[in-house]
Design an enzyme around this catalytic site. Structure first.
Site, PDB file in Angstrom:
ATOM      1  CG  ASP A 132      16.973  13.449   1.590  1.00  0.00           C
ATOM      2  OD1 ASP A 132      16.024  14.266   1.549  1.00  0.00           O
ATOM      3  OD2 ASP A 132      17.592  13.074   0.570  1.00  0.00           O
ATOM      4  CD  GLU A 167      15.521  17.317  -3.311  1.00  0.00           C
ATOM      5  OE1 GLU A 167      15.351  17.971  -4.348  1.00  0.00           O
ATOM      6  OE2 GLU A 167      16.645  17.149  -2.808  1.00  0.00           O
TER       7      GLU A 167
HETATM    8 ZN   LIG Z   1      17.290  20.213  -1.082  1.00  0.00          ZN
END
Ligand SMILES: [Zn+2]
Length: 431
Positions: A97, A192
Site C-alpha cells: 500500500d 502498513e
Molecule cells: Zn513504508
C-alpha cells in the site's frame, strides 16, 4: 550523451548493475498500480485495490517458480524460495500500500537519466520542485538515474521500491540455482500506512526464524529502533443547549478542548520541536460539537518510561478540564500501538550483524538511525520475529516530491542477494 551532461553513475557492484534493468521495470510497473490505503476504512485490507498489486505479484512469483505463492485470507502474499536445507529460514517483507497523504492514482513515473545536479521541476505541477540546495541527498547523486512522479501524485517508492527489490532479488536467485542461499519466505503486506500492516500476520504460517522489512529510506540506513507508541482518545462531554437560551446552561466542549490544546507545552514535546530520540505528544485530530468533542493524540518516545510520562501529562491536562468545569465529563482512552523494536532485536545480534555484512558486501556503510515512527518490524519483533528495517533507496516519502535513485535501489536488491547467501554460510548459525 550531450555535451556537459555528467557521466552516468556506476553501480555499487556488478550484481547491482545486472539487477538494475529488471528492478526498474518492476518498479515502474508496480508504481502505476493505485494501492492507496485508507485510515478511515473499517475493512481489512482498508482498500480492495491494494490487492490488484498483490495478485500481480502472486502471478509473477509463480512464473518465477515459487509455486506456493498465495494470497492469505487477509490479503497478504506469502511465498517460498527454497534454499539450503540446514540454513535458517529468512523472511523478506515489504508492503504494497501507499500513504493516504497524497494521491496514488494514475502515477506516471519519470526517469531522469544521469541526473545533472540541477533542480528537477515536475511537469504535472511546476510548483513541485526538487532542489539540490535544500535536498542534500539529491545533491550528492549527480549521475544517478532519479525516478519521480509527475508532481501530481506520490511516486510510491514507499514501499514499491522494497517490493521491486525483493522481487528482483528473488528473480535473480531463481535464475541462478547454483548460488547457495538460505530458504527465503517472502511476504507482501497490506495497510502498513494505516498502522495495521501486521494485524493478521500469521507468524507460524510465515515460518521464518528472522526477517527483514525493506521499508527504510536512503542508502545505508539500518533501523533497529523505533518509537514506542500509544494513541489517546480524550472525550470531553459538555452540555449542549440552543444558543439563544443558553445563559447559565451551555457547557461548550469545543472551548474546553481548545483550553486543553492551549495548555500543551509550546517549545518542547511536539513533532515540530523534536528530533532524534526526543519524544512528543501530538494532537492529530479533533472533531466535535458543543455537546461533545473528541481529541486524538499520538504519544511517542523511544523510551517506555518517558512514553508513560507523556501519557500522564495528557491525563493531567484532561483532569484539569474537569477541575475547571465540574459540569464537564472527561474520559481518556489509552490504546497501545507498538513497542520500540530495539529490545527484541537486541536479543538476536546476528540478525543485525548479517545485515551490516550484506551492506558491506555492496560497498555501503550501515548507518543506524532511530525510526521516528513505527514499522511493520516493530510489532513482528515484539511478537518474536526479529525484523530490522533495511534501506530501499527511496526518499522524501509521503510527499508529491518523493523520489528514488535507480543506483540505490539496485544496491538494495544486490544487498538482499548477498544477505540470502550470508545466512547459508558457516558464519551464520541459527539466529
Ligand atoms: Zn513504508
Amino acid at each position: 550523451m550531450t555535451a556537459g551532461s555528467p557521466a552516468r553513475a556506476s553501480f555499487v557492484t556488478p550484481l547491482a548493475a545486472e539487477l538494475a534493468d529488471d528492478l526498474l521495470e518492476r518498479f515502474l510497473r508496480y508504481a502505476a498500480i493505485d494501492t492507496q490505503s485508507d485510515v478511515d476504512s473499517t475493512t481489512y485490507p482498508s482498500t480492495a485495490k491494494q490487492l490488484d498489486l498483490s495478485r500481480l505479484l502472486i502471478h509473477e512469483l509463480q512464473e518465477l517458480g515459487l509455486a506456493d505463492a498465495r494470497l492469505t485470507e487477509h490479503g497478504y502474499v506469502f511465498a517460498t524460495l527454497p534454499g539450503k536445507a540446514d540454513a535458517p529460514v529468512v523472511g523478506f517483507i515489504a508492503h504494497v500500500d501507499t500513504s493516504p497523504s497524497a494521491s496514488g492514482a494514475g502515477v506516471a513515473p519519470i526517469v531522469h537519466r544521469s541526473y545533472d545536479g540541477g533542480t528537477l521541476v515536475l511537469p504535472g505541477d511546476p510548483a513541485q520542485v526538487l532542489d539540490p540546495a535544500d535536498t542534500p541527498e539529491l545533491a550528492i547523486r549527480v549521475g544517478h538515474d532519479i525516478v519521480t512522479s509527475d508532481g501530481t501524485t506520490l511516486l510510491g517508492a514507499d514501499d514499491k521500491a522494497g517490493v521491486a527489490e525483493i522481487m528482483a532479488a528473488v528473480a535473480w536467485l531463481s535464475r541462478h540455482p547454483e548460488v547457495v542461499h538460505a530458504p527465503l519466505r517472502i511476504a507482501f503486506t497490506v495497510d502498513e500506512e494505516t498502522g495495521r500492516g501486521t494485524e493478521f500476520f500469521d507468524l507460524e504460517e510465515f515460518g521464518a526464524e528472522l526477517a527483514y522489512t525493506l521499508d527504510g529510506s536512503g542508502c545505508g540506513s539500518l533501523e533497529v529502533e523505533s518509537f514506542s507508541a500509544k494513541e489517546l482518545h480524550i472525550s470531553i462531554r459538555g452540555r449542549g443547549t440552543h444558543p439563544g437560551s443558553a445563559k447559565g446552561k451551555l457547557v461548550n466542549s469545543v472551548k474546553l478542548a481548545a483550553d486543553l490544546i492551549a495548555a500543551l507545552p509550546r517549545d518542547t514535546l511536539s513533532p515540530e520541536t523534536t528530533e532524534g530520540r526526543e519524544g512528543f505528544v501530538h494532537p492529530a485530530r479533533i472533531r466535535g460539537t458543543a455537546e461533545e468533542t473528541v481529541l486524538t493524540f499520538l504519544a511517542r518516545d523511544h523510551d517506555e518510561a518517558k512514553l508513560d510520562e507523556h501519557v500522564a501529562l495528557l491525563q493531567r491536562l484532561a483532569d484539569d478540564v474537569e477541575r475547571r468545569e465540574p459540569r464537564a465529563r472527561v474520559t481518556v482512552d489509552v490504546e497501545f500501538q507498538y513497542p520500540n523494536m530495539r529490545r527484541a532485536i537486541d536479543e538476536h545480534p546476528r540478525v543485525v550483524d548479517a545485515a551490516v555484512e550484506a551492506y558491506r558486501r555492496v560497498g555501503v556503510e550501515a548507518v543506524f538511525e532511530p525510526i521516528r515512527g513505527g514499522t511493520d518490524g516493530a510489532r513482528l519483533s515484539a511478537a518474536g520475529l526479529p525484523t530490522p528495517n533495511l534501506f530501499t533507496g527511496g526518499q522524501d516519502y509521503h510527499s508529491l516530491r518523493e523520489w528514488a535513485s535507480v543506483q540505490d535501489m539496485a544496491a538494495a536488491a544486490a544487498m538482499l542477494v548477498e544477505l540470502a547467501g550470508i545466512w547459508a554460510g558457516p558464519a551464520a548459525p541459527p539466529a
